[in-house]
Design an enzyme around this catalytic site. Structure first.
Site, short mmCIF file in Angstrom:
data_model
loop_
_atom_site.label_atom_id
_atom_site.label_comp_id
_atom_site.label_asym_id
_atom_site.label_seq_id
_atom_site.Cartn_x
_atom_site.Cartn_y
_atom_site.Cartn_z
N SER A 49 -90.98 -90.19 -5.99
CA SER A 49 -91.00 -88.79 -5.57
C SER A 49 -91.46 -88.67 -4.11
CB SER A 49 -91.90 -88.00 -6.53
OG SER A 49 -91.65 -86.62 -6.44
N ASP A 178 -86.64 -87.03 -11.15
CA ASP A 178 -87.93 -87.42 -10.57
C ASP A 178 -88.46 -88.76 -11.12
OD1 ASP A 178 -90.47 -87.55 -9.57
OD2 ASP A 178 -91.07 -85.56 -10.24
#
Length: 292
Positions: A49, A178
């Site tokens: 991320s 993610d």
């Protein structure tokens, strides 16, 4: 003996894992700066991320001060954010309605990255100065995947595609989201690649008035933090890194990017914490070498 002198005599290698946590990951900049101060270049980097973004910037050769100045001038500047978003607006009616049903309200993370990331970050992994592994989550295969070749922006976009905020990213025919969901601090992919493995956790956790019922949005993001902390705890018990640090960033929300200056101020102590931890790690490494 100073750390710099030990590095010249024994030269233990270092690898660093930058964890996911949205805007809280601005704290990673201090980690880059600490390594710059000590003239340490990692032999390998991993990121999830926001950690994939900061890690890629470092792997591209950017110094911590450069990353900090860029962040303050872009996402930390409301007028600059507005200007860049305006340039990314749909140019035609067809483009505006190109999204599939159910995707309204979700942003195209790859497009945003191209509009906001520094030009120093190359398009391809091959052009990075440091080998880098970016963790993503394969939505349908229900597992993590590692990206370390090919389109770098696509990999960063997939790793930073926070569900419900950004649309999933397609890479190699797979639907990805993610990376922090499956592996919040991907230091395990660096074990064995360096003498000293550093892991930085910026996941944070719910904080504030303990009698207040959280809002719907806060509860969703807070629950996600709790799940990621559970994953991290299990990993630490199974096989911890040499250095594990948690900057004080829990008070910030995942999308608090305009608060760059505040996040940097609050997390500043991690810079010296890392230097102290590295000093101890280098001393242990030197003793081990002498013992042999």
């Amino acid at each position: 003996m100073t750390l710099d002198m030990r590095r010249r005599t024994s030269e233990p290698t270092v690898a660093v894992a930058f964890g996911g946590g949205g805007a809280r990951g601005i704290a990673h900049i201090h980690v880059v700066q600490a390594l710059n101060d000590l003239d340490i270049q990692p032999v390998a980097i991993s990121g999830a991320s926001i950690g994939a973004i900061i890690g890629s910037a470092m792997a591209a050769g950017m110094r911590g001060r450069e990353i900090s100045e860029f962040a303050l001038a872009t996402v930390g500047n409301w007028s600059e954010v507005a200007s860049r978003l305006w340039k990314m607006r749909p140019q035609t009616i067809a483009e505006m309605f190109r999204r599939k049903r159910g995707q309204f309200g979700q942003f195209d993370i790859e497009r945003i990255l191209h509009g906001f990331l520094p030009q120093a970050i190359p398009q391809d992994f091959a052009d990075l100065q440091i080998p880098t592994k970016i963790v993503v989550t394969d939505y349908y295969a229900q597992c993590e995947r590692i990206c370390d070749t090919g389109d770098l922006y696509n990999a960063i976009g997939a790793s930073a595609a926070i569900p419900a905020v950004f649309r999933p990213v397609v890479r190699g025919g797979r639907v990805l989201i993610d990376g922090g969901i499956y592996n919040p601090v991907p230091y395990d992919h660096l074990l064995g690649l360096a003498d000293i493995v550093i892991a930085i956790d910026v996941t944070g956790g719910p904080c504030g008035n303990e009698t207040r019922i959280p809002s719907r949005v806060d509860a969703i993001f807070g629950a996600n933090q709790l799940m990621m902390q559970s994953i991290i705890s299990m990993k630490l018990k199974a096989c911890p890194p040499d250095i594990f640090l948690r900057p004080d960033v829990s008070r910030f929300r995942v999308l608090d990017f305009p608060r760059v200056a505040e996040i940097l101020a609050a997390s500043a102590p991690v810079r010296d914490q890392l230097k102290f931890a590295l000093d101890e790690a280098f001393e242990s490494h030197a003793k081990a070498r002498r013992g042999h």
